[in-house]
Motif scaffolding. Structure first.
Motif, PDB file in Angstrom:
ATOM      1  N   ASN A   1       0.839  -1.195   0.000  1.00  0.00           N
ATOM      2  CA  ASN A   1       0.000   0.000   0.000  1.00  0.00           C
ATOM      3  C   ASN A   1       0.882   1.256   0.000  1.00  0.00           C
ATOM      4  O   ASN A   1       2.057   1.212   0.348  1.00  0.00           O
ATOM      5  N   VAL A   2       0.289   2.366  -0.433  1.00  0.00           N
ATOM      6  CA  VAL A   2       1.027   3.616  -0.607  1.00  0.00           C
ATOM      7  C   VAL A   2       1.660   4.069   0.707  1.00  0.00           C
ATOM      8  O   VAL A   2       2.820   4.482   0.731  1.00  0.00           O
ATOM      9  N   GLN A   3       0.925   3.984   1.816  1.00  0.00           N
ATOM     10  CA  GLN A   3       1.463   4.424   3.107  1.00  0.00           C
ATOM     11  C   GLN A   3       2.710   3.648   3.491  1.00  0.00           C
ATOM     12  O   GLN A   3       3.729   4.232   3.867  1.00  0.00           O
ATOM     13  N   ARG A   4       2.643   2.333   3.377  1.00  0.00           N
ATOM     14  CA  ARG A   4       3.811   1.506   3.736  1.00  0.00           C
ATOM     15  C   ARG A   4       5.001   1.828   2.833  1.00  0.00           C
ATOM     16  O   ARG A   4       6.136   1.952   3.296  1.00  0.00           O
ATOM     17  N   ALA A   5       4.752   1.968   1.530  1.00  0.00           N
ATOM     18  CA  ALA A   5       5.834   2.285   0.594  1.00  0.00           C
ATOM     19  C   ALA A   5       6.416   3.672   0.878  1.00  0.00           C
ATOM     20  O   ALA A   5       7.633   3.876   0.794  1.00  0.00           O
ATOM     21  N   PHE A   6       5.550   4.632   1.229  1.00  0.00           N
ATOM     22  CA  PHE A   6       6.014   5.983   1.528  1.00  0.00           C
ATOM     23  C   PHE A   6       6.902   6.004   2.771  1.00  0.00           C
ATOM     24  O   PHE A   6       7.829   6.807   2.872  1.00  0.00           O
ATOM     25  N   ASP A   7       6.639   5.108   3.714  1.00  0.00           N
ATOM     26  CA  ASP A   7       7.475   5.021   4.913  1.00  0.00           C
ATOM     27  C   ASP A   7       8.939   4.777   4.554  1.00  0.00           C
ATOM     28  O   ASP A   7       9.836   5.196   5.290  1.00  0.00           O
ATOM     29  N   TYR A   8       9.200   4.121   3.435  1.00  0.00           N
ATOM     30  CA  TYR A   8      10.580   3.866   3.017  1.00  0.00           C
ATOM     31  C   TYR A   8      11.313   5.144   2.631  1.00  0.00           C
ATOM     32  O   TYR A   8      12.542   5.161   2.566  1.00  0.00           O
ATOM     33  N   CYS A   9      10.581   6.222   2.390  1.00  0.00           N
ATOM     34  CA  CYS A   9      11.231   7.501   2.088  1.00  0.00           C
ATOM     35  C   CYS A   9      12.000   8.032   3.295  1.00  0.00           C
ATOM     36  O   CYS A   9      12.863   8.905   3.161  1.00  0.00           O
TER      37      CYS A   9
END
Length: 121
Positions: free
Chosen positions: A106-114
Motif C-alpha cells: 500500500n502507498v502508506q507503507r511504501a512511503f514510509d521507506y522515504c
C-alpha cells in the motif's frame, strides 16, 4: 487511471524520477540506491501527483530492468490498477528489494521507506 498533463515528475526525496509509460503505468527511476527508493518514489508520486488515498495499493507491473522512458539501466514500472498488474510471484512476496512483477504494497507503507536512512532497507 489517466495521468496528469505533466509527463514528468520528480519525487520529493532522493531525486527519484517518475515518468508515465502508458495509461495507468508509471516508471520509477532513482539515481542510485536499493529497492526502498523504487517503492518510495512510487508512493510519493501516487500520493503527491496522482492524489490517491494512503490505502491504495501499488503493484509492480514490470520488475527491475532498463528504463523505457530514459534509457537508464535500472527502473521499475508500477500501477495502481490491479487489472494491469502482473500475477503475484510464485513463493509470495520476497522482500522490499526483490522488485518482482506482481509485488504489491500500500502507498502508506511504501512511503514510509522515504524516511529510512539512505542505503538501508
Amino acid at each position: 487511471m489517466a495521468f496528469p498533463a505533466s509527463l514528468d515528475a520528480k519525487a520529493s526525496r532522493h531525486s527519484i524520477r517518475v515518468n508515465p509509460v502508458s495509461d495507468g503505468i508509471f516508471e520509477v527511476i532513482p539515481g542510485a540506491g536499493n529497492g526502498i527508493l523504487f517503492w518510495c518514489g512510487a508512493a510519493d508520486y501516487a500520493q503527491r501527483v496522482l492524489r490517491v488515498p494512503w490505502s491504495a495499493k501499488l503493484h509492480i507491473s514490470r520488475g527491475l530492468g532498463p528504463s523505457e522512458t530514459t534509457g537508464r539501466r535500472s527502473a521499475v514500472q508500477f500501477t495502481l490498477d490491479a487489472n494491469l498488474a502482473a500475477a503475484a510471484p510464485t513463493g509470495g512476496y520476497g522482500s522490499v528489494n526483490s522488485l518482482q512483477a506482481g509485488d504489491t504494497m500500500n502507498v502508506q507503507r511504501a512511503f514510509d521507506y522515504c524516511f529510512v536512512p539512505f542505503g538501508r532497507p
